[in-house]
Design a protein around this motif. Structure first.
Motif, PDB file in Angstrom:
ATOM      1  N   UNK A   1       0.827  -1.204   0.000  1.00 17.99           N
ATOM      2  CA  UNK A   1       0.000   0.000   0.000  1.00 17.99           C
ATOM      3  C   UNK A   1       0.863   1.257   0.000  1.00 17.99           C
ATOM      4  N   UNK A   2       1.968   1.235   0.744  1.00 15.77           N
ATOM      5  CA  UNK A   2       2.874   2.386   0.767  1.00 15.77           C
ATOM      6  C   UNK A   2       3.535   2.571  -0.592  1.00 15.77           C
ATOM      7  N   UNK A   3       4.002   1.479  -1.190  1.00 13.09           N
ATOM      8  CA  UNK A   3       4.639   1.573  -2.511  1.00 13.09           C
ATOM      9  C   UNK A   3       3.653   2.127  -3.535  1.00 13.09           C
ATOM     10  N   UNK A   4       2.402   1.717  -3.457  1.00  9.14           N
ATOM     11  CA  UNK A   4       1.376   2.215  -4.379  1.00  9.14           C
ATOM     12  C   UNK A   4       1.155   3.712  -4.143  1.00  9.14           C
ATOM     13  N   UNK A   5       1.025   4.098  -2.893  1.00  8.17           N
ATOM     14  CA  UNK A   5       0.801   5.509  -2.571  1.00  8.17           C
ATOM     15  C   UNK A   5       1.975   6.380  -3.001  1.00  8.17           C
ATOM     16  N   UNK A   6       3.192   5.846  -2.905  1.00  8.82           N
ATOM     17  CA  UNK A   6       4.395   6.605  -3.230  1.00  8.82           C
ATOM     18  C   UNK A   6       4.723   6.613  -4.725  1.00  8.82           C
ATOM     19  N   UNK A   7       4.092   5.745  -5.495  1.00  9.24           N
ATOM     20  CA  UNK A   7       4.405   5.649  -6.925  1.00  9.24           C
ATOM     21  C   UNK A   7       4.075   6.967  -7.624  1.00  9.24           C
ATOM     22  N   UNK A   8       4.985   7.407  -8.470  1.00  9.07           N
ATOM     23  CA  UNK A   8       4.825   8.692  -9.158  1.00  9.07           C
ATOM     24  C   UNK A   8       4.488   8.532 -10.637  1.00  9.07           C
ATOM     25  N   UNK A   9       4.447   7.288 -11.125  1.00 10.69           N
ATOM     26  CA  UNK A   9       4.160   7.090 -12.546  1.00 10.69           C
ATOM     27  C   UNK A   9       3.400   5.784 -12.744  1.00 10.69           C
ATOM     28  N   UNK A  10       2.782   5.668 -13.902  1.00  2.99           N
ATOM     29  CA  UNK A  10       2.089   4.443 -14.264  1.00  2.99           C
ATOM     30  C   UNK A  10       3.078   3.283 -14.335  1.00  2.99           C
ATOM     31  N   UNK A  11       4.246   3.523 -14.865  1.00  2.00           N
ATOM     32  CA  UNK A  11       5.278   2.486 -14.957  1.00  2.00           C
ATOM     33  C   UNK A  11       5.655   1.986 -13.560  1.00  2.00           C
ATOM     34  N   UNK A  12       5.811   2.908 -12.615  1.00  2.00           N
ATOM     35  CA  UNK A  12       6.144   2.526 -11.236  1.00  2.00           C
ATOM     36  C   UNK A  12       5.014   1.725 -10.615  1.00  2.00           C
ATOM     37  N   UNK A  13       3.764   2.122 -10.874  1.00  2.00           N
ATOM     38  CA  UNK A  13       2.622   1.380 -10.341  1.00  2.00           C
ATOM     39  C   UNK A  13       2.547  -0.023 -10.914  1.00  2.00           C
ATOM     40  N   UNK A  14       2.749  -0.149 -12.202  1.00  2.00           N
ATOM     41  CA  UNK A  14       2.677  -1.464 -12.842  1.00  2.00           C
ATOM     42  C   UNK A  14       3.807  -2.380 -12.387  1.00  2.00           C
ATOM     43  N   UNK A  15       4.895  -1.810 -11.909  1.00  2.00           N
ATOM     44  CA  UNK A  15       6.032  -2.609 -11.454  1.00  2.00           C
ATOM     45  C   UNK A  15       5.802  -3.225 -10.075  1.00  2.00           C
ATOM     46  N   UNK A  16       4.785  -2.768  -9.373  1.00  2.00           N
ATOM     47  CA  UNK A  16       4.503  -3.279  -8.030  1.00  2.00           C
ATOM     48  C   UNK A  16       3.787  -4.617  -8.159  1.00  2.00           C
ATOM     49  N   UNK A  17       4.409  -5.655  -7.648  1.00  2.00           N
ATOM     50  CA  UNK A  17       3.814  -6.987  -7.694  1.00  2.00           C
ATOM     51  C   UNK A  17       2.915  -7.203  -6.475  1.00  2.00           C
ATOM     52  N   UNK A  18       1.721  -7.699  -6.743  1.00  2.00           N
ATOM     53  CA  UNK A  18       0.786  -8.015  -5.664  1.00  2.00           C
ATOM     54  C   UNK A  18       0.898  -9.524  -5.413  1.00  2.00           C
ATOM     55  N   UNK A  19       1.940  -9.877  -4.671  1.00  2.00           N
ATOM     56  CA  UNK A  19       2.226 -11.282  -4.378  1.00  2.00           C
ATOM     57  C   UNK A  19       2.580 -11.372  -2.900  1.00  2.00           C
ATOM     58  N   UNK A  20       1.955 -12.330  -2.224  1.00  2.00           N
ATOM     59  CA  UNK A  20       2.235 -12.519  -0.805  1.00  2.00           C
ATOM     60  C   UNK A  20       3.097 -13.763  -0.613  1.00  2.00           C
ATOM     61  N   UNK A  21       4.140 -13.607   0.190  1.00  2.00           N
ATOM     62  CA  UNK A  21       5.053 -14.712   0.484  1.00  2.00           C
ATOM     63  C   UNK A  21       4.721 -15.256   1.870  1.00  2.00           C
ATOM     64  N   UNK A  22       4.567 -16.569   1.940  1.00  2.00           N
ATOM     65  CA  UNK A  22       4.274 -17.212   3.218  1.00  2.00           C
ATOM     66  C   UNK A  22       5.576 -17.481   3.983  1.00  2.00           C
ATOM     67  N   UNK A  23       5.457 -17.638   5.265  1.00  2.00           N
ATOM     68  CA  UNK A  23       6.624 -17.833   6.128  1.00  2.00           C
ATOM     69  C   UNK A  23       7.232 -19.219   5.965  1.00  2.00           C
ATOM     70  N   UNK A  24       8.514 -19.276   6.232  1.00  2.00           N
ATOM     71  CA  UNK A  24       9.250 -20.542   6.264  1.00  2.00           C
ATOM     72  C   UNK A  24      10.007 -20.567   7.586  1.00  2.00           C
ATOM     73  N   UNK A  25       9.421 -21.212   8.587  1.00  2.00           N
ATOM     74  CA  UNK A  25      10.033 -21.252   9.913  1.00  2.00           C
ATOM     75  C   UNK A  25      11.126 -22.305  10.012  1.00  2.00           C
ATOM     76  N   UNK A  26      11.297 -23.120   8.967  1.00  2.00           N
ATOM     77  CA  UNK A  26      12.402 -24.094   8.978  1.00  2.00           C
ATOM     78  C   UNK A  26      13.724 -23.377   8.845  1.00  2.00           C
TER      79      UNK A  26
END
Length: 136
Positions: free
Chosen positions: A107-132
């Motif tokens: 959300x911060x990266x989206x709010x801070x983006x100053x261009x369409x290119x910067x917005x499109x570069x933001x990946x909406x991907x969540x990484x799950x934890x690896x406690x091993x």
């Protein structure tokens, strides 16, 4: 983007940002409510970490009977102690907290983006934890 300049009005940019925030929120909510949301436990197997699974872990702990037969994400059976169940619940909760941190960073990266290119570069991907990784 390939040498072509695109001009957006302020309203269009705000609209695109709002859509990206909505995409991040939808992805976050799907991860929290999806039985496919898994993490790698320090106990050495993959565990479902959605809200229903956390409720099930809490219930098993509250019953207080051990050992408990526990089925992991890959349908492997494990005989666990109450301490093992507490570990799984804590890791599931930590995984959830980690997802919030990722959502807020997006959300911060989206709010801070100053261009369409910067917005499109933001990946909406969540990484799950690896406690091993921490157990080694």
């Amino acid at each position: 983007e390939d040498g072509i300049s695109i001009s957006l009005t302020l309203a269009e940019m705000k609209g695109f940002k709002a859509q990206q925030v909505e995409n991040a929120t939808a992805g976050f909510d799907a991860e929290r409510k999806d039985s496919g949301m898994t993490f790698k436990s320090s106990l050495g197997f993959v565990v479902d970490g959605d809200a229903r699974s956390r409720d099930n872990l809490s219930g098993l702990i509250n019953i207080g009977v051990e050992p408990v037969s526990f089925r992991d994400h890959d349908n492997g059976d494990h005989s666990l102690t109450l301490d093992d169940l507490r570990t799984l619940l804590k890791e599931a909760q930590m995984n959830g907290a980690m997802l919030y941190q990722q959502k807020w960073a997006m959300q911060k990266a989206i709010a801070d983006a100053k261009s369409l290119k910067a917005l499109k570069a933001i990946e909406i991907v969540f990484k799950m934890a690896d406690f091993t990784e921490e157990a080694e």
